[in-house]
Scaffold this active site. Structure first.
Site, mmCIF file in Angstrom:
data_model
loop_
_atom_site.group_PDB
_atom_site.id
_atom_site.type_symbol
_atom_site.label_atom_id
_atom_site.label_comp_id
_atom_site.label_asym_id
_atom_site.label_seq_id
_atom_site.Cartn_x
_atom_site.Cartn_y
_atom_site.Cartn_z
ATOM 1 N N ASP A 56 0.702 -1.160 -0.026
ATOM 2 C CA ASP A 56 0.143 0.173 0.130
ATOM 3 C C ASP A 56 1.085 1.399 -0.081
ATOM 4 O OD1 ASP A 56 -1.731 2.281 0.869
ATOM 5 O OD2 ASP A 56 -2.952 0.842 1.881
ATOM 6 N N ASP A 112 -6.937 6.042 -8.473
ATOM 7 C CA ASP A 112 -8.427 5.837 -8.204
ATOM 8 C C ASP A 112 -8.982 7.040 -7.797
ATOM 9 O OD1 ASP A 112 -8.075 3.211 -8.949
ATOM 10 O OD2 ASP A 112 -7.528 2.539 -7.099
HETATM 11 N N1 SAH Z 1 -0.771 3.889 -13.316
HETATM 12 C C1 SAH Z 1 -1.412 2.832 -13.907
HETATM 13 C C2 SAH Z 1 -2.689 2.318 -13.358
HETATM 14 C C3 SAH Z 1 -3.921 3.190 -12.671
HETATM 15 S S1 SAH Z 1 -5.283 2.451 -11.999
HETATM 16 C C4 SAH Z 1 -2.081 3.591 -15.220
HETATM 17 O O1 SAH Z 1 -2.037 4.909 -15.441
HETATM 18 O O2 SAH Z 1 -2.614 2.748 -16.227
HETATM 19 C C5 SAH Z 1 -4.717 2.768 -10.407
HETATM 20 C C6 SAH Z 1 -3.706 1.649 -9.679
HETATM 21 O O3 SAH Z 1 -3.464 2.154 -8.443
HETATM 22 C C7 SAH Z 1 -4.495 0.455 -9.630
HETATM 23 O O4 SAH Z 1 -3.367 -0.588 -10.032
HETATM 24 C C8 SAH Z 1 -4.605 0.347 -7.902
HETATM 25 O O5 SAH Z 1 -4.194 -1.084 -7.562
HETATM 26 C C9 SAH Z 1 -3.443 1.091 -7.568
HETATM 27 N N2 SAH Z 1 -3.546 1.657 -6.070
HETATM 28 C C10 SAH Z 1 -4.762 2.066 -5.669
HETATM 29 N N3 SAH Z 1 -4.697 2.701 -4.314
HETATM 30 C C11 SAH Z 1 -3.039 2.347 -3.985
HETATM 31 C C12 SAH Z 1 -2.490 2.337 -2.925
HETATM 32 N N4 SAH Z 1 -3.004 2.873 -1.714
HETATM 33 N N5 SAH Z 1 -1.353 1.837 -2.960
HETATM 34 C C13 SAH Z 1 -0.678 1.316 -4.054
HETATM 35 N N6 SAH Z 1 -1.474 1.064 -5.177
HETATM 36 C C14 SAH Z 1 -2.673 1.459 -5.224
#
Ligand code: SAH
Length: 216
Positions: free
Chosen positions: A96, A118
């Protein structure tokens, strides 16, 4: 966005300890040891399937990159790409992003990237946004005092506006705010490494980009 669990992901990652980091807490202050060359480390929090971090690693061999995601199934896909390209300047980490300051020492990371995080549109979920103040705090804790840079791209207008305010309230200084990255100069676009989400959403509307620095 959550991706369906992939059965192969866990064994695949276990079979590639050269790219997937185990016990990251033990590496605090020693991340250099995971790379062939000693050079600045940049991280992406929420690296997804890894197109950006792998693309950046290929474009910039003089930087070491670490992709961080909390979903095994997407991180495993990033691992596949690293294995295929045999890159010596990429590492991947399943955790995380809220924990980064328990994994890296102050100043150990030279730059933080957030791409298409997200959006968590409901106000009661604001704390989960990767630009919420507690996340900004943990990035600041691992960046140096000078030149502590954060780069952020999104297609989500709500998250973009929220992030501008959150970074401003945190006391960050904006170096660049781009309201339509894909209609920028050739020079900007040539260097831009697209993420999976960016490729998908750039045809549907503007992509926003922020470059900001933590200030002392
Ligand atoms: N950066 C990529 C993916 C975007 S989707 C792109 O632009 O295509 C967002 C990603 O963030 C997802 O894979 C999700 O698992 C991750 N994510 C969301 N919250 C997170 C957190 N607290 N720590 C690590 N990863 C996280």
């Amino acid at each position: 966005m959550r991706v369906r669990k992939k059965k192969w992901a866990e064994p695949y990652m276990a079979a590639h300890p050269e790219y997937v980091v185990n016990e990251p807490e033990k590496l605090v202050g020693k991340w250099e040891s995971r790379f062939k060359k000693s050079q600045p480390i940049h991280i992406e929090v929420g690296s997804g399937k890894g197109q950006f971090i792998i693309g950046m690693a290929k474009q910039n061999p003089d930087i070491n990159y670490i992709g961080i995601d909390m979903q095994e199934s997407v991180l495993a896909m990033a691992a596949q790409k690293a294995v295929e390209d045999q890159l010596d300047n990429v590492q991947l980490l399943l955790t995380d992003g809220a924990n980064v300051d328990t994994i890296f020492a102050k100043g150990e990371v030279a730059k933080v990237y957030l791409n298409f995080s997200d959006p968590w549109p409901k106000t009661r979920h604001a704390k989960r946004r990767l630009t919420y103040k507690t996340f900004l705090q943990s990035y600041e804790n691992i960046l140096p005092d000078d030149n502590a840079e954060l780069e952020f791209k999104t297609d989500n207008r709500g998250l973009f506006e929220y992030s501008l305010v959150s970074m401003n309230n945190y006391g960050m200084k904006f170096e660049m705010v781009n309201l339509d990255l894909h209609h920028s100069s050739e020079e900007v676009l040539e260097k831009n490494v697209e993420t999976e989400y960016e490729q998908k959403f750039k045809v549907k509307g503007p992509i926003y980009k922020i470059v900001a620095q933590f200030t002392k």
